[in-house]
Design a protein around this motif. Structure first.
Motif, PDB file in Angstrom:
ATOM      1  N   GLN A 111       0.771  -1.423  -0.060  1.00 16.10           N
ATOM      2  CA  GLN A 111      -0.083   0.034  -0.107  1.00 16.10           C
ATOM      3  C   GLN A 111       0.963   1.254  -0.001  1.00 16.10           C
ATOM      4  O   GLN A 111       0.559   2.563  -0.475  1.00 16.10           O
ATOM      5  CB  GLN A 111      -1.106  -0.065   0.966  1.00 16.10           C
ATOM      6  CG  GLN A 111      -2.049  -1.329   1.085  1.00 16.10           C
ATOM      7  CD  GLN A 111      -3.208  -0.902   1.989  1.00 16.10           C
ATOM      8  OE1 GLN A 111      -3.442   0.183   2.315  1.00 16.10           O
ATOM      9  NE2 GLN A 111      -4.028  -2.000   2.318  1.00 16.10           N
ATOM     10  N   LYS A 112       2.108   1.263   0.801  1.00 20.53           N
ATOM     11  CA  LYS A 112       2.954   2.148   0.778  1.00 20.53           C
ATOM     12  C   LYS A 112       3.447   2.668  -0.777  1.00 20.53           C
ATOM     13  O   LYS A 112       3.539   3.901  -1.153  1.00 20.53           O
ATOM     14  CB  LYS A 112       3.939   2.261   1.823  1.00 20.53           C
ATOM     15  CG  LYS A 112       3.371   1.756   3.359  1.00 20.53           C
ATOM     16  CD  LYS A 112       4.599   1.388   4.183  1.00 20.53           C
ATOM     17  CE  LYS A 112       4.143   0.883   5.278  1.00 20.53           C
ATOM     18  NZ  LYS A 112       5.202   0.699   6.427  1.00 20.53           N
ATOM     19  N   GLU A 113       3.839   1.431  -1.304  1.00 26.26           N
ATOM     20  CA  GLU A 113       4.337   1.471  -2.455  1.00 26.26           C
ATOM     21  C   GLU A 113       3.479   1.939  -3.600  1.00 26.26           C
ATOM     22  O   GLU A 113       3.733   2.834  -4.586  1.00 26.26           O
ATOM     23  CB  GLU A 113       5.218   0.249  -2.968  1.00 26.26           C
ATOM     24  CG  GLU A 113       6.212  -0.570  -2.205  1.00 26.26           C
ATOM     25  CD  GLU A 113       6.497  -1.749  -2.503  1.00 26.26           C
ATOM     26  OE1 GLU A 113       5.992  -2.348  -3.330  1.00 26.26           O
ATOM     27  OE2 GLU A 113       7.711  -2.203  -1.987  1.00 26.26           O
ATOM     28  N   ALA A 114       2.191   1.535  -3.425  1.00 24.57           N
ATOM     29  CA  ALA A 114       1.293   1.929  -4.436  1.00 24.57           C
ATOM     30  C   ALA A 114       0.866   3.554  -4.254  1.00 24.57           C
ATOM     31  O   ALA A 114       1.006   4.273  -5.078  1.00 24.57           O
ATOM     32  CB  ALA A 114      -0.203   1.239  -4.238  1.00 24.57           C
ATOM     33  N   ALA A 115       1.013   3.946  -3.217  1.00 23.32           N
ATOM     34  CA  ALA A 115       0.820   5.389  -2.987  1.00 23.32           C
ATOM     35  C   ALA A 115       1.881   6.266  -3.417  1.00 23.32           C
ATOM     36  O   ALA A 115       1.725   7.213  -4.046  1.00 23.32           O
ATOM     37  CB  ALA A 115       0.451   5.659  -1.331  1.00 23.32           C
ATOM     38  N   LYS A 116       3.165   5.718  -3.259  1.00 21.76           N
ATOM     39  CA  LYS A 116       4.479   6.334  -3.951  1.00 21.76           C
ATOM     40  C   LYS A 116       4.127   6.557  -5.344  1.00 21.76           C
ATOM     41  O   LYS A 116       4.610   7.492  -6.134  1.00 21.76           O
ATOM     42  CB  LYS A 116       5.502   5.776  -3.420  1.00 21.76           C
ATOM     43  CG  LYS A 116       6.032   5.978  -1.860  1.00 21.76           C
ATOM     44  CD  LYS A 116       7.430   5.366  -1.560  1.00 21.76           C
ATOM     45  CE  LYS A 116       7.808   5.764  -0.271  1.00 21.76           C
ATOM     46  NZ  LYS A 116       9.070   4.954   0.209  1.00 21.76           N
ATOM     47  N   SER A 117       3.675   5.410  -6.032  1.00 22.79           N
ATOM     48  CA  SER A 117       3.761   5.216  -7.432  1.00 22.79           C
ATOM     49  C   SER A 117       2.697   6.302  -7.979  1.00 22.79           C
ATOM     50  O   SER A 117       2.725   6.688  -9.243  1.00 22.79           O
ATOM     51  CB  SER A 117       3.021   3.982  -7.801  1.00 22.79           C
ATOM     52  OG  SER A 117       1.840   3.529  -7.511  1.00 22.79           O
ATOM     53  N   LEU A 118       1.484   6.632  -6.991  1.00 20.70           N
ATOM     54  CA  LEU A 118       0.620   7.871  -7.435  1.00 20.70           C
ATOM     55  C   LEU A 118       1.312   9.100  -7.401  1.00 20.70           C
ATOM     56  O   LEU A 118       0.785  10.226  -7.821  1.00 20.70           O
ATOM     57  CB  LEU A 118      -0.801   7.570  -6.549  1.00 20.70           C
ATOM     58  CG  LEU A 118      -1.211   6.434  -6.901  1.00 20.70           C
ATOM     59  CD1 LEU A 118      -2.377   6.301  -5.749  1.00 20.70           C
ATOM     60  CD2 LEU A 118      -1.965   6.616  -8.194  1.00 20.70           C
ATOM     61  N   GLY A 119       2.421   9.236  -6.785  1.00 20.68           N
ATOM     62  CA  GLY A 119       3.104  10.484  -6.536  1.00 20.68           C
ATOM     63  C   GLY A 119       2.843  11.432  -5.503  1.00 20.68           C
ATOM     64  O   GLY A 119       3.088  12.470  -5.396  1.00 20.68           O
ATOM     65  N   LEU A 120       2.069  10.730  -4.418  1.00 20.07           N
ATOM     66  CA  LEU A 120       1.975  11.234  -3.095  1.00 20.07           C
ATOM     67  C   LEU A 120       3.107  11.552  -2.413  1.00 20.07           C
ATOM     68  O   LEU A 120       4.022  10.825  -2.434  1.00 20.07           O
ATOM     69  CB  LEU A 120       1.012  10.540  -2.466  1.00 20.07           C
ATOM     70  CG  LEU A 120      -0.504  10.039  -3.121  1.00 20.07           C
ATOM     71  CD1 LEU A 120      -1.287   9.368  -1.960  1.00 20.07           C
ATOM     72  CD2 LEU A 120      -1.242  11.467  -3.369  1.00 20.07           C
ATOM     73  N   LYS A 121       3.164  12.688  -2.029  1.00 22.36           N
ATOM     74  CA  LYS A 121       4.188  13.130  -0.624  1.00 22.36           C
ATOM     75  C   LYS A 121       4.172  12.344   0.452  1.00 22.36           C
ATOM     76  O   LYS A 121       3.021  11.792   0.767  1.00 22.36           O
ATOM     77  CB  LYS A 121       4.132  14.659  -0.472  1.00 22.36           C
ATOM     78  CG  LYS A 121       4.202  15.319  -1.816  1.00 22.36           C
ATOM     79  CD  LYS A 121       4.024  17.039  -1.241  1.00 22.36           C
ATOM     80  CE  LYS A 121       4.341  17.788  -2.316  1.00 22.36           C
ATOM     81  NZ  LYS A 121       3.955  19.192  -2.359  1.00 22.36           N
ATOM     82  N   GLU A 122       5.204  12.187   1.142  1.00 19.53           N
ATOM     83  CA  GLU A 122       5.516  11.375   2.175  1.00 19.53           C
ATOM     84  C   GLU A 122       4.626  11.726   3.466  1.00 19.53           C
ATOM     85  O   GLU A 122       3.886  10.696   4.105  1.00 19.53           O
ATOM     86  CB  GLU A 122       6.936  11.385   2.645  1.00 19.53           C
ATOM     87  CG  GLU A 122       8.082  10.895   1.908  1.00 19.53           C
ATOM     88  CD  GLU A 122       7.763   9.438   1.868  1.00 19.53           C
ATOM     89  OE1 GLU A 122       7.313   8.815   2.814  1.00 19.53           O
ATOM     90  OE2 GLU A 122       8.503   8.927   0.908  1.00 19.53           O
ATOM     91  N   TYR A 123       4.413  13.045   3.497  1.00 20.26           N
ATOM     92  CA  TYR A 123       3.434  13.311   4.700  1.00 20.26           C
ATOM     93  C   TYR A 123       2.075  13.024   4.316  1.00 20.26           C
ATOM     94  O   TYR A 123       1.079  12.824   5.430  1.00 20.26           O
ATOM     95  CB  TYR A 123       3.562  14.780   5.070  1.00 20.26           C
ATOM     96  CG  TYR A 123       2.807  15.820   4.169  1.00 20.26           C
ATOM     97  CD1 TYR A 123       3.763  16.361   3.163  1.00 20.26           C
ATOM     98  CD2 TYR A 123       1.639  16.310   4.122  1.00 20.26           C
ATOM     99  CE1 TYR A 123       3.263  17.297   2.189  1.00 20.26           C
ATOM    100  CE2 TYR A 123       1.117  17.169   3.495  1.00 20.26           C
ATOM    101  CZ  TYR A 123       1.819  17.607   2.448  1.00 20.26           C
ATOM    102  OH  TYR A 123       1.463  18.598   1.708  1.00 20.26           O
TER     103      TYR A 123
END
Length: 394
Positions: free
Chosen positions: A292-304
């Protein structure tokens, strides 16, 4: 074999499992009641033989001793033991509320820092947790009181901030706010701002679900919480002033003094409890699947954004149950304040009051009831929050 002859026996009173269960429960209940009756009767016999007065009439008697900190009006020449009980109760609540807030903030920050990719932050968080978690809380209270705060300078050599806030071995001295006519409107503005923040947060979440666009909820909320009361402060003609402390003789006059016993207790309880909360936060965050973290990163979301929108909502269902236990422990550990003389419920009521009136049964039962009520309220409140945070369908 003729089975018709066994029928009456199989339906007997003791042959039925249901009847046996009821009989055993009735017998167990009778034994418990007899034991309670025996011990209570024995207790009152011993009390009568020693000539100890029973009842709660002592609560209306004059206490006759001073208290170093009171959130209500207290006069050692006229106040009663009931006033002493209320003062101790309020001081315990004060320690509990401040300790829970500070421990939650520190624990959340350290727990997140423990998983940081920054080597220094992660290791410092680890050292903090392993250091303070493995030292008994009583020793930490004594350390802050006898080693840290006792070495502060005398009032004449106080550490000063902006000539308004002073720190010395008598405690922390801050300006005393004076509320004049019209100050209530500032409180109303703050409450309305809090309500507005709740609705704003719901609107922002709904907007994000529909459009995927982020709204700066935190920045706008902070602006509202500060701006609304501040605006009302000037519109109402600045109805809040302050009495500043001033050094006169050997000590400060005016202002509000936060005694060192309270500071030591708050420091120790917050720092100690935060270590366990930090570990609960770390465990909760690590329970969220890595995909889920990797999927969120792949969407370009920032860390916070990933932390606030993806990780924390799922991690809270793991974090909250152990945190409930830590809040309960913090409140119960506040009774260790008796080691440094802070006037909370155990020090004042089960200590000084008990020594003066000698009615141990009533005083101990009242003190136990206070902690029992505190624990039940905290548990019910956080279990309600946990149920609200539960992910539907799991």
């Amino acid at each position: 074999m003729n089975n018709s002859k066994l029928a009456p026996t199989s339906n007997g009173l003791f042959n039925s499992p249901k009847n046996r269960a009821i009989i055993f429960q009735v017998i167990s209940l009778a034994v418990v009641i007899l034991c309670i009756f025996y011990f209570v009767n024995n207790m009152f016999d011993n009390v009568a033989k020693r000539g100890i007065t029973t009842g709660f009439s002592f609560l209306s008697e004059t206490a006759g001793f001073g208290i170093s900190q009171s959130l209500i009006h207290y006069d050692d020449t006229t106040s009663t033991f009931l006033d002493v009980f209320i003062v101790g109760l309020l001081n315990t609540i004060l320690v509990g509320v401040i300790g829970i807030v500070l421990a939650s903030i520190i624990g959340l920050m350290v727990g997140i820092g423990r998983l940081s990719s920054n080597y220094l932050i992660a290791k410092l968080s680890l050292v903090y947790i392993e250091t303070f978690r493995n030292i008994p809380i009583l020793l930490q209270i004594l350390f802050w009181y006898n080693v840290v705060l006792a070495t502060l300078p005398s009032p004449r050599q106080s550490i000063s901030y902006f000539d308004s806030i002073f720190i010395n071995n008598r405690g922390l001295i801050i300006p005393d706010p004076i509320f004049e006519s019209g100050s209530f409107s500032i409180l109303v503005a703050f409450v309305l701002a809090c309500i507005s923040v709740v609705f704003l947060s719901k609107w922002a979440n709904k907007r994000h679900d529909l459009t995927g666009e982020e709204f700066p909820v935190i920045k706008v909320s902070i602006s509202m919480l500060i701006g609304a009361p501040l605006l009302m402060f000037f519109l109402a003609g600045q109805p809040i002033s302050a009495e500043y402390p001033a050094l006169k003789g050997f000590n400060f006059k005016g202002g509000v003094t936060i005694i060192p016993e309270l500071l030591a207790l708050i420091f120790a309880l917050s720092i100690y409890t935060a270590t366990y909360i930090a570990e609960a936060v770390r465990a909760g965050i690590e329970s969220v699947p890595q995909g889920q973290k990797e999927a969120a990163k792949s969407l370009g979301l920032k860390e916070y954004v990933i932390l606030r929108k993806v990780i924390l909502p799922q991690a809270l269902r793991v974090i909250i149950p152990p945190v409930i236990n830590q809040y309960l422990n913090l409140v119960k550990n506040s009774s260790l304040a008796t080691a440094i003389g802070y006037p909370e419920i155990v020090t004042l009521f089960s200590g000084t009051t008990l020594n003066q009136v000698g009615q141990a049964i009533e005083i101990i039962l009242m003190t136990m009831a206070v902690y029992l009520v505190f624990s039940i309220v905290i548990s019910l409140l956080l279990n309600w929050v946990n149920a609200r945070m539960e992910i539907k369908g799991r």
